[in-house]
Motif scaffolding. Structure first.
Motif, short mmCIF file in Angstrom:
data_model
loop_
_atom_site.label_atom_id
_atom_site.label_comp_id
_atom_site.label_asym_id
_atom_site.label_seq_id
_atom_site.Cartn_x
_atom_site.Cartn_y
_atom_site.Cartn_z
N ALA A 11 26.52 38.62 25.78
CA ALA A 11 26.44 40.07 25.62
C ALA A 11 27.06 40.75 26.84
CB ALA A 11 25.00 40.52 25.45
N LEU A 12 27.82 41.78 26.59
CA LEU A 12 28.38 42.62 27.64
C LEU A 12 27.88 44.04 27.44
CD1 LEU A 12 32.16 41.55 27.70
CD2 LEU A 12 30.39 40.95 29.37
N SER A 13 27.69 44.74 28.53
CA SER A 13 27.41 46.18 28.44
C SER A 13 28.43 46.90 29.31
CB SER A 13 25.99 46.52 28.86
OG SER A 13 25.76 46.17 30.21
N LEU A 14 28.73 48.12 28.94
CA LEU A 14 29.72 48.93 29.64
C LEU A 14 29.15 50.31 29.91
CD1 LEU A 14 32.66 49.56 30.62
CD2 LEU A 14 33.16 50.22 28.25
N VAL A 42 31.02 46.93 34.04
CA VAL A 42 30.74 45.95 33.00
C VAL A 42 29.69 44.98 33.53
CG1 VAL A 42 31.69 44.18 31.48
CG2 VAL A 42 33.10 46.14 32.15
N ASN A 44 27.38 41.46 32.47
CA ASN A 44 27.12 40.36 31.54
C ASN A 44 25.62 40.31 31.33
OD1 ASN A 44 26.65 37.97 30.21
ND2 ASN A 44 28.06 36.76 31.45
N ASP A 45 25.18 40.77 30.16
CA ASP A 45 23.75 40.81 29.83
C ASP A 45 23.28 39.56 29.09
OD1 ASP A 45 23.36 43.41 30.90
OD2 ASP A 45 24.22 44.29 29.09
N THR A 112 35.47 50.18 25.19
CA THR A 112 34.60 49.01 25.11
C THR A 112 35.09 47.99 26.13
OG1 THR A 112 35.94 47.91 23.42
CG2 THR A 112 34.13 49.32 22.63
N SER A 114 35.54 43.75 26.57
CA SER A 114 35.51 42.52 25.79
C SER A 114 35.94 41.35 26.67
CB SER A 114 36.41 42.62 24.56
OG SER A 114 37.76 42.78 24.94
N THR A 124 32.11 41.55 22.70
CA THR A 124 32.49 42.95 22.87
C THR A 124 31.25 43.80 23.11
OG1 THR A 124 34.38 42.65 21.39
CG2 THR A 124 33.70 44.91 21.81
N SER A 125 31.36 44.71 24.06
CA SER A 125 30.26 45.63 24.37
C SER A 125 30.19 46.73 23.33
CB SER A 125 30.46 46.26 25.74
OG SER A 125 31.53 47.20 25.69
N ASP A 126 29.08 47.44 23.33
CA ASP A 126 29.01 48.68 22.57
C ASP A 126 29.92 49.69 23.25
OD1 ASP A 126 27.13 47.73 20.74
OD2 ASP A 126 25.43 48.42 21.95
#
Length: 170
Positions: A11-14, A42, A44-45, A112, A114, A124-126
């Motif tokens: 999971a990624l978050s941005l 960014v 890495n979750d 996003t 990715s 890919t992040s939201d």
């Protein structure tokens, strides 16, 4: 022997943010030649490494692309965070005028992040958005000056029938 499935998550978050713009002409308002500045943080979750992380612009109200500068390391270990930067120099007055004329009078921008999981799958992040409000300053100035009047009856004083003359400078 036993097979133990691994429950892993990628999971990624941005978080995208608009910074103060560079006011190239010192006008105090956004204009052609000014530069919009952004950050893209960014994270890495997940619990697996994500490599080749990049920023993908999905919505931008101005023509052309934002120039995005990646950090030196675009591989994120679990829990790791990196920051990308972006800039866009305004070159199109007509596009800027259209935004000033729009209902919301701001520059919307969405992106996003990715990257690739260890198996080569895409992560890919939201979407994350940043908005640059326009501090528009449209102004006209008017200078009205009275000139000598036209003395139609030759009386030497202002009277009925004389013409008052003015100049208007806008």
């Amino acid at each position: 022997s036993a097979v133990v499935p691994l429950d892993s998550e990628t999971a990624l978050s941005l978080v995208k943010a608009a910074l103060a713009y560079t006011d190239a002409d010192g006008s105090g308002t956004l204009s052609v030649g000014d530069t919009l500045n952004y950050t893209f943080t960014v994270t890495n979750d997940g619990d697996l490494t994500v490599s080749s992380v990049q920023i993908n612009e999905t919505v931008f109200d101005l023509p052309g692309d934002i120039t995005i500068t990646a950090p030196s390391d675009t591989t994120l270990s679990p829990g790791e965070e990196q920051e990308w930067t972006g800039s866009y120099t305004i070159t199109d007055q007509a596009a800027l005028d259209a935004i000033y004329a729009s209902a919301d009078q701001d520059i919307d921008n969405t992106a996003t992040a990715s990257g690739l999981d260890p198996n080569g799958g895409t992560v890919t992040s939201d979407p994350s958005s940043a908005v640059v409000p326009l501090d528009s300053e449209t102004a006209l100035s008017l200078v009205k000056a009275a000139l000598a009047y036209t003395d139609a009856d030759g009386s030497g004083t202002l009277s009925v029938g004389d013409t008052l003359n003015y100049t208007f400078t806008v």
